[in-house]
Write a protein that holds these residues in place. Structure first.
Motif, PDB file in Angstrom:
ATOM      1  N   UNK A  57      39.613  45.115 -36.493  1.00  0.00           N
ATOM      2  CA  UNK A  57      40.194  44.675 -36.037  1.00  0.00           C
ATOM      3  C   UNK A  57      41.674  45.113 -36.207  1.00  0.00           C
ATOM      4  N   UNK A  58      42.309  45.905 -34.817  1.00  0.00           N
ATOM      5  CA  UNK A  58      43.238  46.232 -34.694  1.00  0.00           C
ATOM      6  C   UNK A  58      43.334  48.065 -34.810  1.00  0.00           C
ATOM      7  N   UNK A  59      41.755  47.784 -34.034  1.00  0.00           N
ATOM      8  CA  UNK A  59      41.912  48.898 -34.060  1.00  0.00           C
ATOM      9  C   UNK A  59      41.091  49.876 -35.126  1.00  0.00           C
ATOM     10  N   UNK A  60      40.164  48.826 -36.600  1.00  0.00           N
ATOM     11  CA  UNK A  60      39.844  50.059 -37.322  1.00  0.00           C
ATOM     12  C   UNK A  60      38.556  49.140 -37.639  1.00  0.00           C
ATOM     13  N   UNK A  61      37.760  50.101 -38.327  1.00  0.00           N
ATOM     14  CA  UNK A  61      37.024  49.550 -38.828  1.00  0.00           C
ATOM     15  C   UNK A  61      37.161  48.407 -40.509  1.00  0.00           C
ATOM     16  N   UNK A  62      37.299  47.067 -40.964  1.00  0.00           N
ATOM     17  CA  UNK A  62      37.384  47.479 -42.483  1.00  0.00           C
ATOM     18  C   UNK A  62      36.584  46.063 -42.660  1.00  0.00           C
ATOM     19  N   UNK A  63      36.408  45.910 -44.254  1.00  0.00           N
ATOM     20  CA  UNK A  63      35.965  44.957 -44.723  1.00  0.00           C
ATOM     21  C   UNK A  63      36.646  43.661 -44.524  1.00  0.00           C
ATOM     22  N   UNK A  64      36.052  42.517 -43.859  1.00  0.00           N
ATOM     23  CA  UNK A  64      36.793  41.172 -44.260  1.00  0.00           C
ATOM     24  C   UNK A  64      37.436  40.877 -45.387  1.00  0.00           C
ATOM     25  N   UNK A  65      38.577  39.908 -45.949  1.00  0.00           N
ATOM     26  CA  UNK A  65      38.824  39.547 -46.927  1.00  0.00           C
ATOM     27  C   UNK A  65      38.880  40.857 -48.317  1.00  0.00           C
ATOM     28  N   UNK A  66      38.909  42.003 -47.865  1.00  0.00           N
ATOM     29  CA  UNK A  66      38.825  43.216 -49.126  1.00  0.00           C
ATOM     30  C   UNK A  66      39.785  44.172 -48.512  1.00  0.00           C
ATOM     31  N   UNK A  67      40.684  43.746 -49.001  1.00  0.00           N
ATOM     32  CA  UNK A  67      42.242  44.294 -48.320  1.00  0.00           C
ATOM     33  C   UNK A  67      41.979  46.182 -49.210  1.00  0.00           C
ATOM     34  N   UNK A  68      41.284  46.135 -50.175  1.00  0.00           N
ATOM     35  CA  UNK A  68      40.834  48.008 -50.486  1.00  0.00           C
ATOM     36  C   UNK A  68      39.577  48.029 -50.105  1.00  0.00           C
ATOM     37  N   UNK A  69      38.531  47.638 -49.608  1.00  0.00           N
ATOM     38  CA  UNK A  69      38.004  48.081 -48.747  1.00  0.00           C
ATOM     39  C   UNK A  69      38.160  49.182 -48.262  1.00  0.00           C
ATOM     40  N   UNK A  70      37.101  49.604 -47.114  1.00  0.00           N
ATOM     41  CA  UNK A  70      36.611  50.607 -46.491  1.00  0.00           C
ATOM     42  C   UNK A  70      37.330  50.220 -44.854  1.00  0.00           C
ATOM     43  N   UNK A  71      38.201  50.780 -44.623  1.00  0.00           N
ATOM     44  CA  UNK A  71      39.257  51.429 -43.902  1.00  0.00           C
ATOM     45  C   UNK A  71      39.479  52.117 -42.611  1.00  0.00           C
ATOM     46  N   UNK A  72      38.900  52.120 -41.487  1.00  0.00           N
ATOM     47  CA  UNK A  72      38.664  53.772 -40.559  1.00  0.00           C
ATOM     48  C   UNK A  72      38.956  53.773 -38.882  1.00  0.00           C
ATOM     49  N   UNK A  73      39.547  54.566 -38.955  1.00  0.00           N
ATOM     50  CA  UNK A  73      39.718  53.914 -37.108  1.00  0.00           C
ATOM     51  C   UNK A  73      38.953  53.939 -36.463  1.00  0.00           C
ATOM     52  N   UNK A  74      38.983  52.920 -35.255  1.00  0.00           N
ATOM     53  CA  UNK A  74      37.884  52.970 -34.604  1.00  0.00           C
ATOM     54  C   UNK A  74      38.115  54.002 -33.720  1.00  0.00           C
TER      55      UNK A  74
END
Length: 212
Positions: A57-74
């Motif tokens: 989402x929006x150019x990042x790999x994120x954990x859905x429903x986890x605001x403090x989870x992984x967030x890595x630029x794609x």
């Protein structure tokens, strides 16, 4: 690592990735779509020794429903570092693409592989650029080359996913390499018991024996 590779173009050039994602959606909605392992977007995340689903989402790999989870630029360099750090694992499609389909290696795996490997081939074919000579040649070869299929020949009491989830960050690939390097092929596969005792494989073996 090579930013001019086919995989790099498919993942990081917006138009190419859009075409790839369209091919993935088409495969998922096909009659054989139930065979497609598409529970995560391109990569699995590893956090707190657990395997996590990721969405792009929006150019990042994120954990859905986890605001403090992984967030890595794609982006290529960020993904490379996350892979090296043990924060990401390629999904099955990328694994087959790199280890089997592009190098044209035959693979043997679970019964569902009969369905999803063919889907992987069709997805890649749909994503290739016919105007690029290299990709046009690859498409021609993929259309005539079949892949092997079989059973789950790696005989493990603990699933691979559970093994990975129990490893600390950054230790996934070194530990798997250490573990399987110390074992023989017969030990890893249970001496191919599942293949030798499967009726379909015995039938194939008898047919090949008669042909020789």
């Amino acid at each position: 690592e090579y930013d001019g590779s086919l995989l790099s173009r498919l993942l990081f050039e917006p138009a190419r990735r859009q075409r790839l994602e369209h091919a993935l959606q088409e495969a998922a909605s096909s009659p054989f779509g139930r065979f497609l392992p598409n529970a995560t977007d391109y990569f699995w995340g590893i956090r707190e020794q657990r395997v996590r689903k990721l969405v792009l989402e929006d150019g990042r790999l994120i954990e859905p429903g986890r605001p403090h989870g992984l967030s890595i630029p794609f982006e290529r360099l960020h993904l490379k570092q996350a892979l090296l750090d043990g924060l990401l694992l390629p999904n099955l499609f990328l694994m087959f693409l790199v280890l089997a389909i592009l190098p044209r290696a035959r693979v043997v795996g679970g019964l569902r592989q009969i369905g999803y490997v063919a889907l992987f081939h069709s997805i890649l074919l749909a994503a290739l650029d016919e105007n690029a000579p290299e990709e046009r040649d690859l498409a021609a070869e993929l259309q005539v080359r079949e892949n092997a299929w079989g059973l789950r020949v790696i005989d493990e009491k603990i699933s691979l996913r559970e093994q990975l989830a129990g490893l600390p960050d950054g230790a996934v690939f070194p530990e798997l390499l250490r573990q399987y390097r110390l074992r023989t092929f017969a030990e890893t596969t249970g001496d191919l018991k599942l293949v030798r005792e499967d009726a379909r494989w015995r039938k194939i073996g008898r047919a090949e024996f008669k042909a020789t």
